[in-house]
Design an enzyme around this catalytic site. Structure first.
Site, PDB file in Angstrom:
ATOM      1  N   HIS A   1       7.133  -7.130  -0.790  1.00 35.55           N
ATOM      2  CA  HIS A   1       6.114  -7.668  -1.702  1.00 35.55           C
ATOM      3  C   HIS A   1       5.763  -6.661  -2.799  1.00 35.55           C
ATOM      4  O   HIS A   1       4.732  -6.780  -3.449  1.00 35.55           O
ATOM      5  CB  HIS A   1       4.847  -8.077  -0.935  1.00 35.55           C
ATOM      6  CG  HIS A   1       5.036  -9.330  -0.130  1.00 35.55           C
ATOM      7  ND1 HIS A   1       4.164  -9.736   0.863  1.00 35.55           N
ATOM      8  CD2 HIS A   1       6.001 -10.285  -0.174  1.00 35.55           C
ATOM      9  CE1 HIS A   1       4.597 -10.879   1.391  1.00 35.55           C
ATOM     10  NE2 HIS A   1       5.697 -11.226   0.794  1.00 35.55           N
TER      11      HIS A   1
ATOM     12  N   ASP B   1       0.792  -1.232   0.000  1.00 39.19           N
ATOM     13  CA  ASP B   1       0.000   0.000   0.000  1.00 39.19           C
ATOM     14  C   ASP B   1       0.825   1.283   0.000  1.00 39.19           C
ATOM     15  O   ASP B   1       0.285   2.383  -0.169  1.00 39.19           O
ATOM     16  CB  ASP B   1      -0.982   0.000   1.190  1.00 39.19           C
ATOM     17  CG  ASP B   1      -0.295  -0.229   2.534  1.00 39.19           C
ATOM     18  OD1 ASP B   1       0.832   0.244   2.727  1.00 39.19           O
ATOM     19  OD2 ASP B   1      -0.910  -0.890   3.404  1.00 39.19           O
TER      20      ASP B   1
ATOM     21  N   CYS C   1       6.145  -1.591 -26.364  1.00 33.93           N
ATOM     22  CA  CYS C   1       6.169  -2.678 -27.360  1.00 33.93           C
ATOM     23  C   CYS C   1       4.789  -2.919 -27.971  1.00 33.93           C
ATOM     24  O   CYS C   1       4.683  -3.628 -28.968  1.00 33.93           O
ATOM     25  CB  CYS C   1       6.742  -3.960 -26.749  1.00 33.93           C
ATOM     26  SG  CYS C   1       5.619  -4.783 -25.592  1.00 33.93           S
TER      27      CYS C   1
HETATM   28  P1  NAD Z   1      -2.330 -11.180   7.609  1.00 42.99           P
HETATM   29  O1  NAD Z   1      -3.666 -10.773   7.063  1.00 42.99           O
HETATM   30  O2  NAD Z   1      -1.906 -12.577   7.475  1.00 42.99           O
HETATM   31  O3  NAD Z   1      -2.244 -10.800   9.160  1.00 42.99           O
HETATM   32  C1  NAD Z   1      -2.612  -9.553   9.632  1.00 42.99           C
HETATM   33  C2  NAD Z   1      -2.554  -9.639  11.151  1.00 42.99           C
HETATM   34  O4  NAD Z   1      -2.782  -8.322  11.635  1.00 42.99           O
HETATM   35  C3  NAD Z   1      -3.595 -10.546  11.760  1.00 42.99           C
HETATM   36  O5  NAD Z   1      -2.947 -11.466  12.632  1.00 42.99           O
HETATM   37  C4  NAD Z   1      -4.525  -9.602  12.528  1.00 42.99           C
HETATM   38  O6  NAD Z   1      -4.952 -10.153  13.745  1.00 42.99           O
HETATM   39  C5  NAD Z   1      -3.632  -8.420  12.771  1.00 42.99           C
HETATM   40  N1  NAD Z   1      -4.304  -7.118  12.825  1.00 42.99           N
HETATM   41  C6  NAD Z   1      -5.371  -6.680  12.109  1.00 42.99           C
HETATM   42  N2  NAD Z   1      -5.652  -5.394  12.408  1.00 42.99           N
HETATM   43  C7  NAD Z   1      -4.733  -5.010  13.338  1.00 42.99           C
HETATM   44  C8  NAD Z   1      -4.492  -3.786  14.040  1.00 42.99           C
HETATM   45  N3  NAD Z   1      -5.241  -2.721  13.864  1.00 42.99           N
HETATM   46  N4  NAD Z   1      -3.449  -3.747  14.907  1.00 42.99           N
HETATM   47  C9  NAD Z   1      -2.671  -4.843  15.126  1.00 42.99           C
HETATM   48  N5  NAD Z   1      -2.855  -6.025  14.503  1.00 42.99           N
HETATM   49  C10 NAD Z   1      -3.868  -6.106  13.616  1.00 42.99           C
HETATM   50  O7  NAD Z   1      -1.278 -10.171   6.984  1.00 42.99           O
HETATM   51  P2  NAD Z   1       0.228 -10.399   6.601  1.00 42.99           P
HETATM   52  O8  NAD Z   1       0.939 -11.148   7.672  1.00 42.99           O
HETATM   53  O9  NAD Z   1       0.734  -9.076   6.185  1.00 42.99           O
HETATM   54  O10 NAD Z   1       0.159 -11.347   5.326  1.00 42.99           O
HETATM   55  C11 NAD Z   1      -0.795 -11.134   4.306  1.00 42.99           C
HETATM   56  C12 NAD Z   1      -0.207 -10.902   2.928  1.00 42.99           C
HETATM   57  O11 NAD Z   1      -1.155 -10.129   2.192  1.00 42.99           O
HETATM   58  C13 NAD Z   1       1.035 -10.085   2.942  1.00 42.99           C
HETATM   59  O12 NAD Z   1       1.850 -10.633   1.993  1.00 42.99           O
HETATM   60  C14 NAD Z   1       0.611  -8.694   2.494  1.00 42.99           C
HETATM   61  O13 NAD Z   1       1.541  -8.213   1.553  1.00 42.99           O
HETATM   62  C15 NAD Z   1      -0.665  -8.899   1.737  1.00 42.99           C
HETATM   63  N6  NAD Z   1      -1.677  -7.853   2.026  1.00 42.99           N
HETATM   64  C16 NAD Z   1      -1.301  -6.551   2.010  1.00 42.99           C
HETATM   65  C17 NAD Z   1      -2.200  -5.546   2.311  1.00 42.99           C
HETATM   66  C18 NAD Z   1      -1.730  -4.120   2.279  1.00 42.99           C
HETATM   67  O14 NAD Z   1      -0.856  -3.778   1.488  1.00 42.99           O
HETATM   68  N7  NAD Z   1      -2.261  -3.263   3.160  1.00 42.99           N
HETATM   69  C19 NAD Z   1      -3.522  -5.884   2.637  1.00 42.99           C
HETATM   70  C20 NAD Z   1      -3.900  -7.254   2.628  1.00 42.99           C
HETATM   71  C21 NAD Z   1      -2.947  -8.226   2.337  1.00 42.99           C
END
Ligand code: NAD
Length: 254
Positions: free
Chosen positions: A124, A109, A160
């Site tokens: 990523h 993001d 291209c």
């Molecule tokens: P995940 O969804 O696996 O885990 C997110 C974790 O954050 C969860 O365990 C949840 O309990 C916790 N969480 C949610 N809101 C929170 C808050 N306000 N404060 C603290 N903790 C909170 O995410 P991940 O480990 O980043 O893996 C998911 C994959 O998806 C990654 O590769 C990521 O790049 C991608 N992704 C990115 C975005 C983004 O760019 N914002 C959004 C969704 C998924």
């Protein structure tokens, strides 16, 4: 009885202030308070109707690029219009004050950069640029969005004229980019890592905390690293970092 929130915050502050090379590792959870749903928290709308692991994979893009963008573009647009929240902003301030060396983020993001953080490893990728799957030339992501919105789907490379454009993010089945290896190298120096908003279930990023001496986890749900961490705070990242800033202010450090 377990340690209270205020005590944990004070320990977090002490670990941060006493570390030689403190860093942060962030995941989707740090951006939920900016309105971007994560993948694993139940009940959030954006990913409920589709399986991003399937529909937004590299093979889905290769198989049917028009459908990939039909599904993906509204999500990409929402992600791109989000604004940093207090957790992103405090991390940027910590770096500016010399209390944080860098951030490794799984997020695409761009909110750490929007917040003003400088040393950010976007392992990523990000949604600022796209590239041609045929000739490899880069373009702005705005160009891709404009094409798809004007009905050119799949969006084609303007250099291209043949290749389909893809976002410069790591899709499922993609190899890891250079930023990942740079982050892994820099983490060799890190002696204190704050993991913020990541379930630590996505590999290979989930291997990264294993080699760091001291860990703090700030995540509302449990992670596989909780038992190794010196501090585990199960509260929202925005609150924790606003409160941490206040602790540092009271100590006269910021
Ligand atoms: P995940 O969804 O696996 O885990 C997110 C974790 O954050 C969860 O365990 C949840 O309990 C916790 N969480 C949610 N809101 C929170 C808050 N306000 N404060 C603290 N903790 C909170 O995410 P991940 O480990 O980043 O893996 C998911 C994959 O998806 C990654 O590769 C990521 O790049 C991608 N992704 C990115 C975005 C983004 O760019 N914002 C959004 C969704 C998924």
């Amino acid at each position: 009885m377990g340690e209270g929130y205020q005590e944990k915050l004070r320990r977090l502050a002490e670990l941060l202030l006493s570390a030689n090379y403190p860093m942060a590792l962030t995941g989707a959870g740090i951006s939920t308070e900016s309105g971007i749903p994560d993948f694993r928290s139940p009940g959030t709308g954006l990913w409920e109707k589709i399986d991003p692991f399937k529909e937004l994979s590299r093979s889905a893009l290769m198989r049917n690029p028009a459908r990939f963008y039909e599904i993906g573009l509204p999500r990409f647009r929402q992600i791109r219009s989000a604004e940093p929240n207090p957790a992103h902003l405090v991390l940027a301030e910590l770096e500016a004050h010399g209390y944080l060396k860098g951030i490794v983020t799984q997020n695409i993001d761009g909110l750490h950069i929007k917040a003003g953080s400088k040393n950010v490893f976007e392992v990523h990728g990000h949604l600022r640029t796209c590239s041609c799957m045929r000739c490899g030339k880069e373009d702005s992501f705005d160009f891709l969005v404009d094409l798809v919105e004007s009905g050119v789907n799949p969006p084609l490379c303007r250099f291209c004229q043949e290749g389909v454009l893809r976002p410069n993010v790591v899709l499922f089945h993609d190899p890891m980019p250079r930023a990942f290896y740079d982050a892994a190298e820099t983490l060799q120096y890190c002696d204190f890592l704050m993991v913020i908003g990541s379930s630590l279930q996505v590999y290979p990023v989930a291997y990264l905390p294993a080699r760091v001496e001291k860990l703090a986890i700030i995540n509302i749900s449990p992670t596989p690293y909780d038992s190794k961490a010196l501090v585990v705070i199960r509260e929202k990242a925005g609150k924790v970092f606003s409160d941490l800033w206040e602790v540092l202010r009271q100590k006269g450090k910021v």
